[in-house]
Design an enzyme around this catalytic site. Sequence first.
Site, short mmCIF file in Angstrom:
data_model
loop_
_atom_site.label_atom_id
_atom_site.label_comp_id
_atom_site.label_asym_id
_atom_site.label_seq_id
_atom_site.Cartn_x
_atom_site.Cartn_y
_atom_site.Cartn_z
N CYS A 271 0.79 -1.24 0.00
CA CYS A 271 0.00 0.00 0.00
C CYS A 271 0.82 1.28 0.00
O CYS A 271 0.79 2.04 -0.96
CB CYS A 271 -0.91 0.01 1.22
SG CYS A 271 -2.16 -1.27 1.13
N1 LIG Z 1 -2.31 -6.20 1.56
C1 LIG Z 1 -2.83 -5.21 2.22
O1 LIG Z 1 -2.52 -5.05 3.41
C2 LIG Z 1 -3.82 -4.24 1.60
C3 LIG Z 1 -4.46 -3.34 2.44
C4 LIG Z 1 -5.40 -2.46 1.91
C5 LIG Z 1 -5.66 -2.48 0.54
N2 LIG Z 1 -5.03 -3.35 -0.27
C6 LIG Z 1 -5.40 -3.33 -1.69
O2 LIG Z 1 -6.16 -4.49 -1.98
C7 LIG Z 1 -5.89 -4.93 -3.30
C8 LIG Z 1 -5.44 -6.37 -3.30
O3 LIG Z 1 -4.24 -6.47 -2.56
P1 LIG Z 1 -3.71 -7.81 -1.92
O4 LIG Z 1 -2.71 -7.40 -0.91
O5 LIG Z 1 -4.83 -8.70 -1.50
O6 LIG Z 1 -2.98 -8.45 -3.19
P2 LIG Z 1 -2.50 -9.97 -3.38
O7 LIG Z 1 -1.47 -9.93 -4.45
O8 LIG Z 1 -2.21 -10.59 -2.07
O9 LIG Z 1 -3.80 -10.69 -3.92
C9 LIG Z 1 -4.36 -10.45 -5.16
C10 LIG Z 1 -4.90 -11.77 -5.68
O10 LIG Z 1 -5.60 -11.51 -6.89
C11 LIG Z 1 -5.32 -12.56 -7.79
N3 LIG Z 1 -5.59 -12.07 -9.13
C12 LIG Z 1 -4.81 -11.33 -9.94
N4 LIG Z 1 -5.46 -11.07 -11.09
C13 LIG Z 1 -6.67 -11.63 -10.99
C14 LIG Z 1 -7.79 -11.71 -11.85
N5 LIG Z 1 -7.79 -11.10 -13.06
N6 LIG Z 1 -8.87 -12.39 -11.43
C15 LIG Z 1 -8.86 -12.99 -10.22
N7 LIG Z 1 -7.86 -12.97 -9.36
C16 LIG Z 1 -6.76 -12.28 -9.75
C17 LIG Z 1 -3.88 -12.93 -7.53
O11 LIG Z 1 -3.60 -14.25 -7.97
C18 LIG Z 1 -3.82 -12.80 -6.00
O12 LIG Z 1 -4.15 -14.02 -5.36
C19 LIG Z 1 -4.87 -3.95 -3.86
O13 LIG Z 1 -5.54 -2.94 -4.56
C20 LIG Z 1 -4.24 -3.37 -2.62
O14 LIG Z 1 -3.72 -2.07 -2.85
C21 LIG Z 1 -4.10 -4.24 0.24
#
Ligand SMILES: NC(=O)c1ccc[n+]([C@@H]2O[C@H](COP(=O)([O-])OP(=O)(O)OC[C@H]3O[C@@H](n4cnc5c(N)ncnc54)[C@H](O)[C@@H]3O)[C@@H](O)[C@H]2O)c1
Length: 438
Positions: A271
């Site tokens: 983030c």
């Molecule tokens: N990790 C955090 O602490 C956090 C906190 C707040 C917000 N976010 C936001 O949340 C969102 C996701 O982050 P995350 O940390 O969960 O990422 P991540 O990489 O852990 O997970 C994303 C998942 O989406 C899957 N994916 C990718 N393309 C895809 C598609 N076309 N269809 C289906 N699945 C798909 C990937 O295989 C992966 O498992 C981002 O926008 C991030 O900025 C993350």
Amino acid sequence: MQSILSRIRDRSARIGVIGQGYVGLPLALVFAESGFRVTGFDVDSGKVEALRRGESYIRHIGPDRVARAAASGALQASTDFDRLRECDAILICVPTPLGRHREPDNSFIHETAESISKRLHAGQLVVLESTTYPGTTNGEVRPILERGGLRTPEHFLLAFSPEREDPGNAQFSTRSIPKVVGGVNRESTEAAVELYAAALEKVVPVSSAEVAESGKLLENVFRSVNIALVNELKMIFDRMGIDVWEVIEAAKTKPFGFMPFYPGPGLGGHCIPLDPFYLAWKAAEHGEWARFIELAGEINTRMPAWVVAKTARALNEEGKPLKRSSVLVLGLAYKANVDDDRESPSYEIIELLQAAGAAVEYCDPYFPETKPTRKHALSLRSVPLDPQAFARFDAIVVSTAHEAFKDLRLYASAKLVIDTRNIVPQALVGDRVRVVKA
Ligand SMILES: NC(=O)c1ccc[n+]([C@@H]2O[C@H](COP(=O)([O-])OP(=O)(O)OC[C@H]3O[C@@H](n4cnc5c(N)ncnc54)[C@H](O)[C@@H]3O)[C@@H](O)[C@H]2O)c1
């Protein structure tokens, strides 16, 4: 739209969560544990297979929670996006990285919206959770979803609700962290509020999707700017021979109007290093400069180089050049006690040390060996967590404040410790080990 509301109230609504990562998996579990049937979608078949076997692939998400949800049938997992048709509510939790020039890469959101659009039917609620710039939900996701002729709010509902996951934080969980929700119209906000209120303790409705999108960015910009401020003060106070950590402890005794932030080796995680640039990019489109964001980014991204320069200077004072010195970097994770190394500054520190000719190894109990990432291919194995192994190195750079690294016996025969996290107090390790804060 009455039917989705009543299906949420009686828990018969099926919920699809697209993207089963750090955000999507805990969210899917919370809904499954609140009595909903949930399908977790992911393009990564390895993750889907693991969920089907009831296994967690994220360390801080207890395997027992996944096992229970999978065994009860409340949580299913699939790579078959045709099953989106079965879902009443679809939550999008896909990555939003930056491109090579720090430009937003919304392609995952667009692909996901396309794939929902092909299966969209009347009565569904779609919520975007991925962090992005204001205008994405209404200006980019909505037109894709409406391509097939369905309209919101007449046929389907659409909202934005940012995730506020803090991996590894024992004090707050997905369920207890308040959830901001803003729809692209009133009906969408109402339905999304109803949905989250069925599983989470507190839901905060706002007037639009844009406010919800911007609120998330404000939270992350706030952290990035304040961390940059203490990082800059660290460099200034260092020149003056003043310990920034002690300064922060003193300032934080003020009972109002101050909130402590701590310096470090650079920003990490999904983030804070990335999201602010989504806003900076969008600001430029509107003829504005996000100067605080750019400046904070510049200061924070300089930190690994500053830590390496401090290491080189400290070694020089011992009569050793960095070239051919052996250096142990403690921690690959970007923050303490998690197995998350995304955007971790440790990688850049290791690479800068290697580029200067040092022989570098690392120790991190959460990463027995390095995995190739989008940007790095190190091929290293973790050095064992023991004083003898630590004694071999000319310098030890503390990059992550894992609990395991706070055992001061580890440093009993160490020579030089470069501490970016203030966890190895000189007073407690004794004069034989030299500790330099960086
Ligand atoms: N990790 C955090 O602490 C956090 C906190 C707040 C917000 N976010 C936001 O949340 C969102 C996701 O982050 P995350 O940390 O969960 O990422 P991540 O990489 O852990 O997970 C994303 C998942 O989406 C899957 N994916 C990718 N393309 C895809 C598609 N076309 N269809 C289906 N699945 C798909 C990937 O295989 C992966 O498992 C981002 O926008 C991030 O900025 C993350």
